[in-house]
Design an enzyme around this catalytic site. Structure first.
Site, PDB file in Angstrom:
ATOM      1  N   HIS A 276      33.479  19.366  44.872  1.00  0.00           N
ATOM      2  CA  HIS A 276      34.729  20.040  44.506  1.00  0.00           C
ATOM      3  C   HIS A 276      35.975  19.332  45.025  1.00  0.00           C
ATOM      4  O   HIS A 276      36.989  19.262  44.333  1.00  0.00           O
ATOM      5  CB  HIS A 276      34.713  21.482  45.034  1.00  0.00           C
ATOM      6  CG  HIS A 276      35.948  22.255  44.678  1.00  0.00           C
ATOM      7  ND1 HIS A 276      37.102  22.226  45.443  1.00  0.00           N
ATOM      8  CD2 HIS A 276      36.222  23.043  43.620  1.00  0.00           C
ATOM      9  CE1 HIS A 276      38.023  22.990  44.874  1.00  0.00           C
ATOM     10  NE2 HIS A 276      37.516  23.493  43.767  1.00  0.00           N
TER      11      HIS A 276
ATOM     12  N   HIS B 137      29.245  30.099  40.189  1.00  0.00           N
ATOM     13  CA  HIS B 137      30.372  29.242  40.553  1.00  0.00           C
ATOM     14  C   HIS B 137      29.960  28.226  41.624  1.00  0.00           C
ATOM     15  O   HIS B 137      29.637  28.605  42.743  1.00  0.00           O
ATOM     16  CB  HIS B 137      31.502  30.142  41.084  1.00  0.00           C
ATOM     17  CG  HIS B 137      32.757  29.420  41.404  1.00  0.00           C
ATOM     18  ND1 HIS B 137      33.325  29.435  42.654  1.00  0.00           N
ATOM     19  CD2 HIS B 137      33.557  28.640  40.634  1.00  0.00           C
ATOM     20  CE1 HIS B 137      34.434  28.722  42.644  1.00  0.00           C
ATOM     21  NE2 HIS B 137      34.605  28.224  41.428  1.00  0.00           N
TER      22      HIS B 137
END
Ligand code: G3P
Ligand code: MG
Length: 234
Positions: A47, A6
């Site tokens: 992100h 991730h």
């Protein structure tokens, strides 16, 4: 159960950097997940659209030119990567989940994937394109029906994984906080892969193994692999 790193091996290295991706490969991850935004029509790997959490910059990515963004420190001297650099790095080593964050990412993505296929020989079947913005996924399916889609959800919908079937997705990518056995069974009956984020805790790993999910997104790929290989009684 596949282990998807991730944001790269982000538990130990700065998230969404080439270092975190390289280390996830070293740790034997089956796949890497990254997040992308578009700036000046180019895809960058980060992100948040605000810079402060993961870089030494402040404000929004949209206030800066690409050249200015490339000068920031994203941790341990790493730069914010371009998606192109990630495609060059990963090419053939494992599969890649590109999560689209910005709503202007589809056209740049399709252009970049065409270029990657031509110039790098990149196998587009080793990609899953995901987003919480399902309109983006529908646009991709319309333009390139062969690309695999990951339909993201942070909820437990009344009709379970029906939204992912509607999108003709390859997988449903769901939140560990909401996923339950009924959801997984529904998704699998629809022929969808089930990938769950973000899973680092032993009890979650055992529960998801019991549900027979296809993969988990983990910040600690090596450790989660070890935990996933354990039997409940070990
Ligand atoms: O793609 C799985 C997961 O990354 C979705 O949430 O916020 O970590 O991008 P987020
Ligand atoms: Mg993500």
């Amino acid at each position: 159960m596949q282990i998807i790193a991730h944001r790269g091996a982000s538990g130990d290295y700065p998230e969404n950097t080439l270092l975190a991706i390289e280390q996830a490969i070293v740790q034997g991850a089956d796949a890497i997940e990254i997040d992308v935004f578009a700036v000046q029509g180019e895809l960058i790997v980060i992100h948040d659209h605000h810079l402060a959490r993961t870089t030494n910059g402040t404000g929004s990515i949209y206030q800066y030119s690409l050249v200015e963004l490339m000068q920031l420190d994203a941790g341990r001297g790493q730069r914010i990567p371009m998606l192109w650099q990630v495609l060059e790095l990963i090419n053939g080593k494992c599969w890649l989940n590109i999560e689209l964050k910005g709503d202007d990412t589809v056209a740049p993505l399709l252009a970049l994937l065409d270029k990657a296929e031509q110039q790098l020989g990149f196998d587009l079947q080793t990609l899953v394109i995901s987003s919480f913005n399902h309109h983006l996924l529908a646009a991709i399916k319309q333009a390139r029906s062969q690309l695999k889609l990951g339909a993201l959800t942070a909820s437990l919908p009344l009709d379970y994984a029906a939204f992912a079937s509607q999108l003709q997705a390859y997988s449903v990518n769901c939140d560990v906080s909401f996923v339950n056995k009924a959801f997984v069974d529904d998704a699998k009956a629809r022929g969808l892969k089930v990938f769950v984020y973000t899973v680092d805790q032993p009890d979650d790993i055992q529960r998801l193994k019991a549900y027979r999910v296809d993969g988990i997104f983990s910040n600690f790929p090596a450790r989660s692999r070890t935990l996933a290989n354990k039997k409940p009684a070990d």
